[in-house]
Design a protein around this motif. Structure first.
Motif, short mmCIF file in Angstrom:
data_model
loop_
_atom_site.label_atom_id
_atom_site.label_comp_id
_atom_site.label_asym_id
_atom_site.label_seq_id
_atom_site.Cartn_x
_atom_site.Cartn_y
_atom_site.Cartn_z
N ALA A 285 0.83 -1.20 0.00
CA ALA A 285 0.00 0.00 0.00
C ALA A 285 0.86 1.25 0.00
N GLY A 286 1.99 1.21 0.72
CA GLY A 286 2.90 2.35 0.73
C GLY A 286 3.50 2.61 -0.63
N VAL A 287 3.90 1.56 -1.34
CA VAL A 287 4.47 1.72 -2.67
C VAL A 287 3.42 2.24 -3.65
N VAL A 288 2.21 1.71 -3.59
CA VAL A 288 1.15 2.15 -4.49
C VAL A 288 0.81 3.62 -4.23
N GLY A 289 0.71 4.01 -2.95
CA GLY A 289 0.46 5.41 -2.63
C GLY A 289 1.59 6.31 -3.10
N THR A 290 2.82 5.85 -2.95
CA THR A 290 3.97 6.61 -3.43
C THR A 290 3.91 6.78 -4.94
N ALA A 291 3.53 5.73 -5.66
CA ALA A 291 3.41 5.80 -7.11
C ALA A 291 2.37 6.85 -7.51
N ALA A 292 1.24 6.88 -6.77
CA ALA A 292 0.22 7.89 -7.07
C ALA A 292 0.75 9.30 -6.83
N GLY A 293 1.52 9.47 -5.75
CA GLY A 293 2.11 10.76 -5.49
C GLY A 293 3.11 11.16 -6.55
N VAL A 294 3.90 10.20 -7.02
CA VAL A 294 4.88 10.46 -8.09
C VAL A 294 4.18 10.93 -9.36
N GLU A 295 3.06 10.30 -9.68
CA GLU A 295 2.32 10.69 -10.88
C GLU A 295 1.90 12.16 -10.81
N ARG A 296 1.43 12.58 -9.66
CA ARG A 296 0.98 13.96 -9.51
C ARG A 296 2.16 14.93 -9.47
N ILE A 297 3.26 14.52 -8.85
CA ILE A 297 4.43 15.41 -8.78
C ILE A 297 5.02 15.65 -10.17
N ILE A 298 5.15 14.59 -10.97
CA ILE A 298 5.72 14.75 -12.30
C ILE A 298 4.80 15.58 -13.19
N ALA A 299 3.50 15.42 -13.01
CA ALA A 299 2.55 16.21 -13.81
C ALA A 299 2.64 17.69 -13.46
N GLU A 300 2.74 18.02 -12.16
CA GLU A 300 2.80 19.41 -11.70
C GLU A 300 3.84 19.53 -10.59
N PRO A 301 5.13 19.61 -10.92
CA PRO A 301 6.17 19.62 -9.87
C PRO A 301 6.05 20.79 -8.90
N GLY A 302 5.54 21.93 -9.37
CA GLY A 302 5.46 23.10 -8.51
C GLY A 302 4.16 23.22 -7.75
N GLU A 303 3.24 22.27 -7.91
CA GLU A 303 1.94 22.34 -7.24
C GLU A 303 2.09 22.21 -5.73
N ARG A 304 1.40 23.07 -5.01
CA ARG A 304 1.38 22.97 -3.55
C ARG A 304 0.44 21.83 -3.15
N PRO A 305 0.94 20.82 -2.45
CA PRO A 305 0.09 19.66 -2.17
C PRO A 305 -1.00 19.97 -1.17
N GLY A 306 -2.21 19.49 -1.47
CA GLY A 306 -3.29 19.52 -0.50
C GLY A 306 -3.17 18.35 0.45
N SER A 307 -4.19 18.15 1.26
CA SER A 307 -4.12 17.09 2.27
C SER A 307 -4.04 15.70 1.65
N VAL A 308 -4.78 15.48 0.55
CA VAL A 308 -4.78 14.15 -0.07
C VAL A 308 -3.43 13.86 -0.71
N MET A 309 -2.86 14.84 -1.43
CA MET A 309 -1.56 14.64 -2.05
C MET A 309 -0.48 14.45 -0.99
N THR A 310 -0.58 15.18 0.11
CA THR A 310 0.37 14.99 1.21
C THR A 310 0.27 13.57 1.77
#
Length: 391
Positions: A285-310
């Protein structure tokens, strides 16, 4: 030639107990489902949606664990076990296809497929065995599957996503309790502990964890391939690669590598069999969650993370470290301070997350993992022996 119907389905205990190619083929369906769960997590903007994704992941993990226990107990080369595994694989693929809309249009498909897998597996094993504890266990599994299956079907027809989530949580709890307590039936004696093959079981968990890391690698590559190559995205890509390497090294160089020895030598082998699924679920679950976070970071590296992205970035790291500490305790009989400090660091970073770009937060999580890995390396130089070996 025809097989002797009186020949037992159980594995022959002599000789190597390696995983069969059919099991690796089955894993392909599971990895596809992990990618879809990761994509669902990356697209979610609410805590309810994240909870839904975790429930779907937990359900698919239950499919993998119970199927692995079948191939650990029964030979994958003895009919009807190969056909049973292929049937379960088809059901997993159906669940995966329904996964993105499991809480809207295709709830009955997802819940019905899992109910069918559970009930069908039990019926096939009942029919294929001629008395003994194996048949008794299968009969009890059918009884529990009927109870849980009814909840899965009811949840699948409920229109309200909140009610569906609640009913499915209850259904999943029935599945986990039944498996964990070996399908108890009032008025009947408890069934003996699961008899396992340490070599096969350890190899299967090592394989599925490595394949889960493959999902992280796949998401990293696909995310960058769908966006313009910019310096910040290249930095996010490098950070994701570092994260994947550390997640692999931490497992492969630590407790994951000595899992077989721990199971073989442990005087409490049954406990390891029961706790392994939960320790590995936390890591997966940790790896899958990390993968989801990576997808969002690469799409928008400068985006300020909300609670879900955090939660995806830091929560993924924290879940992995909790699972790693759990496995460390089961194999070595202790919890490493580096894992405790790592979890504490992810919690401490949470209040700062809203003020940091996603790229910086991802790099911070990668540095936490690297610090834990360094602590493991320093400890490993003392060559610890699993506690179960010295018991």
């Amino acid at each position: 030639m025809t097989e002797d119907p009186r020949r037992p389905l159980t594995r022959v205990k002599s000789g190597p107990q390696r995983a069969d190619l059919l099991e690796l083929f089955f894993d392909l369906a599971f990895v596809a489902s992990l990618t879809l769960v990761s994509q669902k997590m990356a697209a979610e903007q609410s805590w309810i949606g994240l909870g839904q994704a975790l429930l779907l992941l937990s359900t698919l993990w239950a499919v993998w664990v119970t199927t692995t226990l079948i191939t650990d107990t029964y030979s994958p080369r003895r009919r009807p076990i190969p056909y049973l595994i292929l049937g379960i694989m088809f059901g997993v693929m159906l669940m995966s296809a329904a996964l993105p809309t499991a809480f809207s249009d295709h709830g009955l498909v997802f819940g019905g497929a899992w109910a069918a897998i559970n009930l069908g597996r039990g019926l096939v094993l009942v029919r294929s065995q001629h008395g003994g504890q194996g048949r008794e266990r299968s009969l009890r599994a059918v009884v529990w599957s009927l109870s849980a299956g009814a909840l899965w079907l009811v949840g699948g027809v409920l229109a309200d996503p909140g009610w569906r989530l609640g009913v499915w949580l209850a259904a999943l709890a029935v599945d986990y309790v039944g498996f964990g307590f070996r399908f108890p039936v009032p008025g009947r004696a408890a069934l003996p502990q699961y008899a396992v093959s340490p070599e096969h079981l350890a190899e299967r968990y090592q394989q599925i964890y490595t394949l889960t890391l493959g999902e992280l690698v796949l998401v990293t590559v696909l995310s960058l391939s769908h966006a313009p190559f910019t310096p910040d995205r290249a930095a996010a890509f490098g950070t994701a690669f570092l994260t994947a390497v550390v997640l692999w090294w931490s497992y492969a160089g630590g407790a994951g590598a000595t899992l077989r020895t721990a199971i073989e030598a442990s005087p409490h082998r049954a406990r390891l069999v029961q706790t392994n699924p939960y320790a590995h679920w936390l890591m997966v679950a940790g790896v899958v969650g990390t993968a989801a976070g990576v997808e969002r970071i690469i799409a928008e590296p400068g985006e300020r993370p909300g609670s879900v992205m955090t939660a995806l970035i830091l929560g993924g790291t924290g879940l992995f470290l909790c699972g790693r500490a759990f496995l460390e305790h089961e194999v070595y009989g202790r919890v490493a301070l580096s894992h405790v400090f790592g979890v504490a660091a992810t919690i401490a970073l949470a209040p700062l997350a809203a003020h940091l770009p996603g790229l910086v937060l991802g790099l911070a999580a990668a540095l936490v993992l690297s610090g834990v890995a360094l602590g493991e390396l320093l400890r490993r130089r003392r060559r610890p022996t699993p506690a179960s070996v010295t018991s």
